[in-house]
Design an enzyme around this catalytic site. Structure first.
Site, mmCIF file in Angstrom:
data_model
loop_
_atom_site.group_PDB
_atom_site.id
_atom_site.type_symbol
_atom_site.label_atom_id
_atom_site.label_comp_id
_atom_site.label_asym_id
_atom_site.label_seq_id
_atom_site.Cartn_x
_atom_site.Cartn_y
_atom_site.Cartn_z
ATOM 1 N N GLN A 41 0.835 -1.220 0.000
ATOM 2 C CA GLN A 41 0.000 0.000 0.000
ATOM 3 C C GLN A 41 0.866 1.265 0.000
ATOM 4 O O GLN A 41 0.448 2.309 -0.506
ATOM 5 C CB GLN A 41 -0.919 0.026 1.228
ATOM 6 N N ASP A 48 -6.706 1.261 12.116
ATOM 7 C CA ASP A 48 -7.908 0.485 11.763
ATOM 8 C C ASP A 48 -8.855 0.354 12.935
ATOM 9 O O ASP A 48 -10.055 0.188 12.772
ATOM 10 C CB ASP A 48 -7.511 -0.893 11.236
HETATM 11 O O1 MRU Z 1 -5.509 -3.586 4.649
HETATM 12 P P1 MRU Z 1 -5.776 -2.134 4.408
HETATM 13 O O2 MRU Z 1 -5.102 -1.581 3.206
HETATM 14 O O3 MRU Z 1 -7.257 -1.815 4.463
HETATM 15 O O4 MRU Z 1 -5.111 -1.434 5.685
HETATM 16 C C1 MRU Z 1 -5.139 -0.031 5.770
HETATM 17 C C2 MRU Z 1 -4.436 0.492 6.956
HETATM 18 O O5 MRU Z 1 -3.896 -0.230 7.764
HETATM 19 C C3 MRU Z 1 -4.522 1.974 7.170
HETATM 20 O O6 MRU Z 1 -3.361 2.453 7.775
HETATM 21 C C4 MRU Z 1 -5.724 2.284 8.066
HETATM 22 O O7 MRU Z 1 -6.876 1.663 7.582
HETATM 23 C C5 MRU Z 1 -5.961 3.722 8.201
HETATM 24 S S1 MRU Z 1 -6.564 4.447 6.726
HETATM 25 C C6 MRU Z 1 -6.920 6.069 7.006
#
Ligand code: MRU
Length: 352
Positions: A195, A236
């Site tokens: 990401q 999250d």
């Molecule tokens: O697995 P993902 O890509 O959904 O994980 C995203 C994250 O861990 C982000 O850092 C988190 O959701 C915060 S987004 C503002």
């Protein structure tokens, strides 16, 4: 601004994050099952974006329902929430969004069905606008904590693509830059789903924000070289004691930050704070398919038969967190008290 997701007359439209950074393509979901699939398959990801996607999925499902009585519509509503609620377990925004849509649905029970449908669509659209406003407010609070110049490290993508726009951690960086701060972003690539290198680097480049991608295992070295003045990440789920569940690798970054005397900030909307979960060890951690670790671009990198672990998130104990930046203000240790006090300010946010 990137439209991560939006309600349109033909369905809920998402930028396909699995195709970035090489292809900017969009998918439009016409059913709530489609929306559940795009959440599950990471077409849309990031806690706040998942929450609003869930709300829009529910609104879409109710809109498409053929029920002719409130009793049948309630059954459909439960079924829709059940399917959407099983997509991803860690980001609490998903469950927050379902609760909020349920609250709206229950408040409308006495109304004619077309009005209920309309109200749910409006609620989901309102949540979209609120999310952007929350990010901008977080940016205003958090920018004051950013160094006037130098490197700021981030992990995963907590940007426009993880939200309805502007971003949480990247919103703080955007706001600091808008105030004239001279920030250079160090983006951890964020194995295994990348990401950081695919999404954070893409959206920062689009905005002309100077960015360097580093492999995750370089984070300690760049801190030791004095290149990093602050760290800001998203979350999250944040437990009532301030423990933070975020993308796997966040904990390592936080411990390294402590060793190097670098402030470690978490930026998240209040919808990410789960006061009903006392501490981080109680947060459910998603375990995606091990293939994310064993294969890179379709090529096998791990011998057959070897054990593989692939937790999507880890928990950073609150003792490593310098401050939590929310749209309602900044909380500091002790978080139990600080988060509860901020919560009392809800609903403080007004939409223009
Ligand atoms: O697995 P993902 O890509 O959904 O994980 C995203 C994250 O861990 C982000 O850092 C988190 O959701 C915060 S987004 C503002």
């Amino acid at each position: 601004m990137i439209q991560t997701l939006e309600w349109t007359d033909s369905g809920v439209r998402f930028v396909d994050q699995t195709k970035l950074p090489t292809e900017e393509t969009y998918v439009t979901c016409q059913t709530y099952h489609d929306v559940a699939d795009v959440i599950r398959n990471m077409v849309v990801r990031g806690a706040p974006a998942i929450g609003v996607a869930a709300a829009m999925g529910i609104a879409l499902g109710v809109k498409n329902s053929e029920a002719s009585t409130i009793r049948d519509l309630s059954k459909d509503f439960d079924q829709i929430c059940n399917v959407i609620g099983k997509t991803r377990p860690t980001a609490v925004n998903l469950f927050w969004a379902i609760r909020r849509m349920r609250g709206k649905f229950e408040a409308m029970q006495a109304q004619p069905l077309p009005q209920i449908k309309e109200a749910l669509i409006k609620e989901a659209q309102h949540m979209h606008a609120e999310d952007i406003a929350a990010n901008e407010a977080m940016g205003r609070h958090g920018a004051t904590l950013m160094p006037s110049s130098g490197g700021v490290l981030t992990h995963c993508n907590a940007g426009a693509l993880a939200t309805c726009g502007y971003g949480t951690a990247l919103g703080v960086i955007r706001a600091a830059i808008a105030q004239g701060k001279n920030i250079h972003v160090y983006a951890d690539e964020t194995r295994p789903f990348l990401q950081g290198s695919r999404l954070t680097a893409w959206e920062l480049m689009k905005d002309g924000i100077p960015t360097t991608v580093i492999s995750d295992n370089m984070a300690g070295a760049v801190m030791r070289q004095g290149k990093i003045g602050a760290i800001v990440v998203g979350a999250d789920r944040i437990a009532a004691n301030g423990d933070v569940a975020n993308k796997i690798g966040t904990y390592t970054v936080a411990v390294l930050a402590k060793e190097h005397g670098i402030p470690f900030y978490v930026a998240a909307p209040f919808s990410t704070i789960d006061l009903s979960t006392p501490e981080g060890s109680q947060i459910p951690i998603e375990e995606p398919n091990a293939r994310e670790v064993t294969h890179i671009a379709g090529k096998q990198m791990v011998p057959d038969g070897v054990g593989v672990e692939n937790p999507a998130f880890d928990v950073t104990p609150s003792k490593y967190v310098t401050a939590i930046i929310t749209e309602l203000g900044i909380a500091r240790q002790p978080y139990q008290e600080g988060l509860r006090k901020l919560g009392e300010k809800q609903p403080a946010l007004s939409i223009k």
